[in-house]
Design a protein around this motif. Sequence first.
Motif, short mmCIF file in Angstrom:
data_model
loop_
_atom_site.label_atom_id
_atom_site.label_comp_id
_atom_site.label_asym_id
_atom_site.label_seq_id
_atom_site.Cartn_x
_atom_site.Cartn_y
_atom_site.Cartn_z
N ASP A 171 0.82 -1.22 0.00
CA ASP A 171 0.00 0.00 0.00
C ASP A 171 0.85 1.26 0.00
OD1 ASP A 171 -2.77 0.09 -0.38
OD2 ASP A 171 -3.04 1.16 1.51
N ASN A 183 0.99 1.52 -3.63
CA ASN A 183 -0.29 2.01 -4.14
C ASN A 183 -0.40 3.52 -4.02
OD1 ASN A 183 -1.39 -0.46 -4.90
ND2 ASN A 183 -2.33 -0.84 -2.91
N ASN A 184 0.04 4.03 -2.87
CA ASN A 184 -0.10 5.47 -2.64
C ASN A 184 0.94 6.28 -3.40
OD1 ASN A 184 -2.16 6.37 -0.25
ND2 ASN A 184 -1.62 4.23 -0.15
N ASP A 221 -1.55 8.68 -5.13
CA ASP A 221 -1.75 9.97 -4.45
C ASP A 221 -1.31 11.16 -5.26
OD1 ASP A 221 -2.95 8.93 -2.21
OD2 ASP A 221 -1.10 8.71 -1.10
N ASN A 254 -5.54 -2.69 -7.96
CA ASN A 254 -5.93 -2.46 -6.57
C ASN A 254 -7.07 -3.34 -6.09
OD1 ASN A 254 -7.55 -0.31 -4.47
ND2 ASN A 254 -5.35 -0.59 -4.21
N ARG A 295 -1.86 -2.19 6.60
CA ARG A 295 -2.12 -1.60 5.29
C ARG A 295 -2.28 -0.09 5.41
NH1 ARG A 295 -6.81 -2.68 0.66
NH2 ARG A 295 -6.05 -0.99 -0.66
N GLN A 296 -3.04 0.34 6.42
CA GLN A 296 -3.25 1.77 6.59
C GLN A 296 -1.96 2.49 6.94
OE1 GLN A 296 -6.00 3.13 5.65
NE2 GLN A 296 -5.15 5.17 6.01
N SER A 309 -0.29 2.95 3.72
CA SER A 309 -0.99 4.00 2.98
C SER A 309 -0.59 5.38 3.49
CB SER A 309 -2.50 3.80 3.11
OG SER A 309 -3.20 4.87 2.54
N SER A 332 -9.90 4.90 8.68
CA SER A 332 -9.15 4.36 7.55
C SER A 332 -8.56 3.00 7.87
CB SER A 332 -8.02 5.34 7.17
OG SER A 332 -8.56 6.59 6.77
#
Length: 476
Positions: free
Chosen positions: A32, A35-36, A40, A143, A167-168, A171, A353
Amino acid sequence: MQRQEMSSIQTDLDEAPKTLKFRNKIGYMIGDVGNNFLFDMGQLYLLKYFTDQLGLNSAVAGTIFLVAKIWDAFMDISVGTWIDNRTNIGKRGKFRPFMLWAAIPLALLLIANFTMPDFSVTGKLVWAYVAYMLFGTVYSISNVPFGSMITAMTKNSQERSELASYRQAGSNFGLMMATIAFMPIVTALPNEKVGYTVAVVIFAIAGVLCQWFAYANTKEVYQSAPKPKFSKEEIKESYKALFKNKPLITVSIVNLFTFSAFNLKLAVQVYYCQYVIKDLTAESLLGFFSIGMVFVSVFLTPFLTRKFDKKIVYMLGCAIWAIGDILGFFLASNTFMLVLLTSVAYLGNGFTSALNWALVSDCVEYGEWKTGIRSEGLVYSFFTYFRKLSQALAGFIPGVVLALVGYVPNQAQTATALMGIRELMFFYSATLALVTIVVMWKLYPLTEKRYKNIMGELLAKKSTGAVMATAAINKN
């Protein structure tokens, strides 16, 4: 023998076994981060790139987000359906391969969004729509499987909360690095337009490496057997089952509120720093302190969920969030107060989140218990459908509001424009955080006790089915 089987089932009823190793949690967390790094940039800086570098009208630029994110929302549903009905599942698993193969195309499309050719206004708009919609399509392919994979990694409720927290954390680290490092890279170069491209290339490469690290360090413990064949009728039944899943619908609706508030705040804070408090360095401070506070809530979430239902912790986070933003509207007139009160708001947001992914995983089990249909990909994509709608709002609303209040790029703003930026920054998110508390309290039906009972019934059915199948084989 029967007594031993019943004892084993009873153990499963109490709690599913723990299956995660530390490296699995770290791998999922780094996934993640990637991912960000890849996602983002668009959510944080693309609106400002469109308005300040390309000279697009803010309402027109906001409409790009609206159209592209609605497209993305439908792509999530399509990808979820595809994932659930794949028939060629290999040894890599059902979900993991997408992290491997989608990373580079996603990175290239991200770069394309920040390298606009010197076209006419119409050409720029066409490029922006096509590039951002293609990016969203590939991001869905990457995702949706990544988020769906939690259900294949563990069935233990506490481990799911922990995995969601890891995960958060990933992130938030990705988001923190984006807010700390991106604009300094942009402004360090003599040409800001080139600076945007250089900064996004750096983050794109880092994002790919993180995705590959996650692929190498995660494992699908519970692999579903591939479906030999599926019909349109079966797909229709899967879609119908979604609307019987009350927890899923509730979580999806509140995510429409909370995620749009969060993303809108991220998009607007760069305007707030530049025009309201006139300190662009505050953007990096917000990234370090405010988003850093989310790590505190991520760290606390597993401890709180051992004592309280996830639902209660979720509402607590919204209450803290609302208080921070209401105070921020009235008091955040300098860098110190902005960072302090936004930190309080992000502390509360961190609880919501961190729990979202654990709640969605619980919704998968609820849906199977309620309808007999298990569809991880479709459930997750239904949830992300609402997240994409929230991102559409987060890109569209600021663009329209900035146009209505008379925002002019790179100029001193009127009192009306400054008030519009301030209200977007604080009141929008505070209001939706309060609405979320009411919706969760009234509509979300799953407690930890009920979840364990549901898991127990599912495990008992599967155990009974396995015993009957074994008996039939022995008889034959």
